[in-house]
Scaffold this motif. Structure first.
Motif, short mmCIF file in Angstrom:
data_model
loop_
_atom_site.label_atom_id
_atom_site.label_comp_id
_atom_site.label_asym_id
_atom_site.label_seq_id
_atom_site.Cartn_x
_atom_site.Cartn_y
_atom_site.Cartn_z
N ALA A 42 -10.48 14.44 10.75
CA ALA A 42 -10.37 15.76 11.37
C ALA A 42 -8.99 16.37 11.21
N GLY A 43 -8.02 15.62 10.70
CA GLY A 43 -6.67 16.13 10.54
C GLY A 43 -6.55 17.11 9.39
N SER A 44 -5.37 17.66 9.22
CA SER A 44 -5.12 18.63 8.15
C SER A 44 -5.04 17.91 6.80
N PRO A 45 -5.20 18.63 5.70
CA PRO A 45 -5.13 18.01 4.37
C PRO A 45 -3.80 17.26 4.18
N GLY A 46 -3.91 16.04 3.70
CA GLY A 46 -2.74 15.19 3.50
C GLY A 46 -2.44 14.29 4.67
N HIS A 47 -3.15 14.45 5.79
CA HIS A 47 -2.93 13.59 6.95
C HIS A 47 -3.20 12.13 6.58
N LEU A 48 -2.29 11.25 6.92
CA LEU A 48 -2.43 9.83 6.60
C LEU A 48 -3.32 9.18 7.66
N ILE A 49 -4.49 8.74 7.22
CA ILE A 49 -5.43 8.08 8.12
C ILE A 49 -4.97 6.66 8.41
N ARG A 50 -4.65 5.92 7.35
CA ARG A 50 -4.14 4.57 7.51
C ARG A 50 -3.42 4.14 6.24
N SER A 51 -2.59 3.12 6.40
CA SER A 51 -1.90 2.51 5.25
C SER A 51 -1.75 1.02 5.51
N GLU A 52 -1.63 0.26 4.43
CA GLU A 52 -1.34 -1.16 4.57
C GLU A 52 -0.49 -1.59 3.38
N LEU A 54 0.92 -3.33 0.14
CA LEU A 54 0.24 -3.82 -1.06
C LEU A 54 1.23 -4.69 -1.83
N SER A 55 0.88 -5.91 -2.08
CA SER A 55 1.79 -6.84 -2.76
C SER A 55 1.78 -6.61 -4.26
N GLY A 56 2.83 -7.10 -4.93
CA GLY A 56 2.90 -7.03 -6.38
C GLY A 56 3.69 -5.87 -6.94
N ALA A 57 4.36 -5.10 -6.08
CA ALA A 57 5.14 -3.95 -6.56
C ALA A 57 6.29 -4.41 -7.44
N PRO A 58 6.79 -3.55 -8.31
CA PRO A 58 7.94 -3.91 -9.15
C PRO A 58 9.16 -4.29 -8.31
N SER A 59 10.07 -5.00 -8.92
CA SER A 59 11.30 -5.39 -8.24
C SER A 59 12.01 -4.17 -7.69
N GLY A 60 12.46 -4.27 -6.46
CA GLY A 60 13.18 -3.17 -5.83
C GLY A 60 12.29 -2.10 -5.23
N ALA A 61 10.98 -2.39 -5.16
CA ALA A 61 10.04 -1.39 -4.64
C ALA A 61 9.13 -2.01 -3.59
N ALA A 62 8.61 -1.16 -2.73
CA ALA A 62 7.56 -1.53 -1.79
C ALA A 62 6.36 -0.62 -2.05
N ALA A 63 5.17 -1.10 -1.73
CA ALA A 63 3.96 -0.32 -2.01
C ALA A 63 3.00 -0.39 -0.84
N TRP A 64 2.21 0.66 -0.72
CA TRP A 64 1.21 0.74 0.34
C TRP A 64 -0.10 1.29 -0.23
N LYS A 65 -1.19 0.68 0.15
CA LYS A 65 -2.49 1.30 -0.08
C LYS A 65 -2.68 2.33 1.01
N VAL A 66 -3.18 3.51 0.67
CA VAL A 66 -3.28 4.59 1.65
C VAL A 66 -4.68 5.20 1.65
N LEU A 67 -5.05 5.70 2.81
CA LEU A 67 -6.27 6.49 2.97
C LEU A 67 -5.84 7.77 3.68
N TYR A 68 -6.17 8.91 3.10
CA TYR A 68 -5.67 10.18 3.64
C TYR A 68 -6.76 11.25 3.60
N VAL A 69 -6.51 12.32 4.33
CA VAL A 69 -7.45 13.44 4.40
C VAL A 69 -7.22 14.37 3.22
N SER A 70 -8.29 14.80 2.60
CA SER A 70 -8.22 15.85 1.59
C SER A 70 -9.37 16.82 1.84
N THR A 71 -9.50 17.79 0.97
CA THR A 71 -10.58 18.77 1.09
C THR A 71 -11.57 18.50 -0.03
#
Length: 378
Positions: A42-52, A54-71
């Motif tokens: 029900a949020g506006s476009p781009g609203h982040l519903i959830r994130s967790e 995600l392992s395996g990112a390149p050195s010096g980086a962090a990563a997240w799997k995301v679920l977000y609102v779109s139209t």
């Protein structure tokens, strides 16, 4: 290994033998992460519903799997999945620039979403370089991949909204330090998505600042693309994806343009993903009943298909930001002459375009061969 590379290495006889030997495979089904309640979207476009994480990112980086609102294509809120990658060092006060990566064709089934795969980080060309440049990367799965519903394959409005809202979602993860300035970069289907992202940004996401569009071997003239590709095995698979998807999202039957004897094969191919070697075996085997003549003679002129092909052609609305286009000279999926004609049309329309041609490069290698040049341009 993607189907693109795989079919370039093996003949159909070998594919059929491999399938008979049990080499076909299916990617994992999306888990509960990809499901969203009506209340959560029900949020506006781009609203982040959830994130967790995600392992395996390149050195010096962090990563997240995301679920977000779109139209969604129907104009209603929908959930879209993807991945966000960011450097782990403190962000500058002005915020990090964002590169929105738009992936090439993976399939049209729910389990074809790139974010589901263990080897996800290898699918973005030169990702370590983007991190070293202190960029945030937002990589959408697109509407209907991972999440429930039909994926609107090569439907520009849907792709562009998914990309833009992935940028908005990336900004909501505080650790990314993401700002509002972004470039969009995509290959093949992703090149089509990138161009539509540029066309939509002013009306759909005025809160974001687009600095450039990089489109690698983009799908542009869809009627010509479909006509050309039915001569190639890979092209018939891609054509089946498009026709199956459009018949459902636009609620129009296949039979006016697909011969009745081929409809069941189109349905089988639509279940396949094309990112792993085993998936390549399966998709090639399932497409064997599709001859180059599986489309009717008037497939490109009968309505509503003629209108839909024209509607999803990029370049009809100004982008208003610099555009980079790369094209391999040995591309049999997106013909170089089609891309050149498209670029000439952009230039006549007043767009600022840089085009690079890569000698001896086919469709499947274009994104990696052009990556250094594209990143330098960005």
């Amino acid at each position: 290994m993607s189907l693109y590379k795989f079919l370039g290495m093996l003949g159909l006889f070998a594919l059929a033998v491999g399938w008979a030997g049990g080499c076909g495979s299916m990617p994992p089904a999306p888990g509960s992460f990809y499901s969203a309640s009506a209340r959560s979207i029900a949020g506006s476009p781009g609203h982040l519903i959830r994130s967790e994480p995600l392992s395996g990112a390149p050195s010096g980086a962090a990563a997240w799997k995301v679920l977000y609102v779109s139209t969604g294509l129907d104009g209603r809120p929908t959930a879209v999945s993807g991945v966000v990658i960011a450097p782990t060092l403190p962000a500058p006060s002005a915020g990090r620039p964002i590169v929105a990566w738009a992936h090439p064709t993976t399939g049209v089934a729910d389990n074809c979403a790139p974010s589901i795969r263990e080897g996800f980080f290898d699918t973005i060309p030169h990702l370590p370089a983007l991190i070293a440049l202190d960029y945030v990367v937002a990589a959408t799965d697109y509407e209907g991949l991972g999440t429930p519903g039909v994926h609107p394959y090569l439907v520009g409005v849907s792709e562009g909204r998914s990309v833009l809202d992935s940028v908005r979602a990336a900004r909501q993860i505080e650790k990314t330090g993401a700002g509002t300035r972004f470039a969009v970069w995509g290959h093949s289907q992703g090149g089509h998505a990138a161009l539509f992202t540029g066309q939509l940004v002013k009306s759909y996401a005025p809160d974001l600042s687009l600095v450039g569009v990089a489109a690698i071997a983009p799908a542009t003239e869809l009627a010509e693309l479909l006509r050309d590709d039915v001569e190639e095995r890979v092209g018939r698979i891609l054509g089946a994806f498009c026709l199956w998807s459009w018949s459902r999202i636009y609620d129009t039957p296949l039979t006016p343009i697909v011969k009745a004897s081929a409809v069941s094969a189109v349905d089988r191919v639509a279940r396949d993903c094309i990112e792993s070697e085993g998936e390549g075996y399966r998709a090639a085997f399932d497409s064997l009943p599709l001859p180059s003549s599986f489309l009717s003679a008037d497939a490109y002129t009968v309505e509503p298909w003629k209108h839909l092909l024209a509607e999803n052609r990029p370049g009809q609305t100004p982008v208003g930001a610099p555009i980079y286009v790369a094209q391999g000279t040995e591309d049999s999926i997106v013909r170089p002459s089609v891309t050149s004609d498209f670029v000439e049309g952009l230039c006549r329309g007043g767009e600022i375009v840089r085009m690079e041609r890569f000698s001896g490069v086919n469709h499947f290698k274009a994104s990696h061969v052009s990556a250094s040049s594209a990143i330098q341009w960005m």
